[in-house]
Each structure stands twice: as structure tokens, then as C-alpha cells.
Design a protein around this motif. Structure first.
Motif: not given
Length: 140
Positions: A4-5, A46-49, A51-52, A62-64
């Protein structure tokens, strides 16, 4: 949540980058990101950063998924820079892949610095430096 993100971020980026046809358009993309970061009530990240940073090292699935999202983001930047070359805005000796990598790195580093400082200026500065480098390949 990652999907979703990723969709949210990549849809935004596709929309912003699809219309870039000039170096000024690339600066407008930068301005939109910095302004959006300013309105995030102090989160500035950053939403993706984010999450990382939250994933355990052994969560390969999840990392993939996040790696695929960042790769798509990178591809969008490469496509944009290649379009600028094809439109004769940039010289042909500029490598879209390298410049796209630098631009994404500046963006992500800028997000981290802005988040830490609760100030979007470090993000703006990092992006400005990357865009200044891209400007050195402008056809004049």
C-alpha cells in the motif's frame, strides 16, 4: 502495508515525473517533494525509507518488496533523465542510470536529514546539489 505504501509513493512519483520535459520541470518535481515534506506535521521522512529502517534483517520477503519499490522509483528517475536526453535538454554523454542513482540517494539522504532535524531544508539542499550536477549536462 508495504504494498500500500509503495503504491502510494510510486503513483505520486509517476504522476510528478511523467510531465517533466525540462530541467525546470525537474526543479518543480523537487519543489513538490520538499513542499509535501513540509506539510507532514514534523515527520519529514519517506514512507518507504521508514519501513526499511523498521524491518528486521531476516525479513527477506518484506525487504524484497521494498527493494522492488525502490528499484521502480529508480527506474522512474532514469526514464525521466533519459527523456530529457532524448528531448535534447541534456547532453548525450550524461548517464541516466548514474544520475538517477545519485538523485535517489540525495532524495533519501535528504529525507533522513530532514526527519532528524524536523526541518525540510536539508532535503532541499541535498536535492539541489544533485540537480546542480544534472544541470552541468544541460545543452546550452
Amino acid at each position: 502495508m508495504i504494498e500500500a505504501q509503495s503504491r502510494l509513493v510510486l503513483n505520486r512519483e509517476e504522476g510528478l515525473l511523467a510531465s517533466v520535459r525540462t530541467l525546470g520541470g525537474l526543479r518543480s518535481w523537487r519543489d513538490a517533494l520538499v513542499q509535501a515534506n513540509t506539510r507532514q506535521d514534523g515527520s519529514y521522512g519517506c514512507a518507504l525509507g521508514a519501513l526499511c529502517a523498521q524491518l528486521p534483517d531476516d525479513d527477506e520477503q518484506s525487504r524484497s518488496a521494498l527493494a522492488a519499490a525502490f528499484e521502480r522509483w529508480h527506474e522512474l528517475l532514469i526514464e525521466t533523465l533519459a527523456r530529457l536526453r532524448d528531448l535534447d535538454v541534456r547532453t548525450s554523454d550524461a548517464d541516466p542510470h548514474k544520475l538517477g542513482t545519485g538523485l535517489l540517494a540525495a532524495l533519501q539522504g535528504g529525507y533522513i536529514l530532514a526527519q532528524n532535524a524536523h526541518d525540510p531544508q536539508p532535503m532541499a539542499d541535498a536535492l539541489d546539489m544533485a540537480l546542480d550536477r544534472i544541470d552541468t549536462f544541460a545543452n546550452r
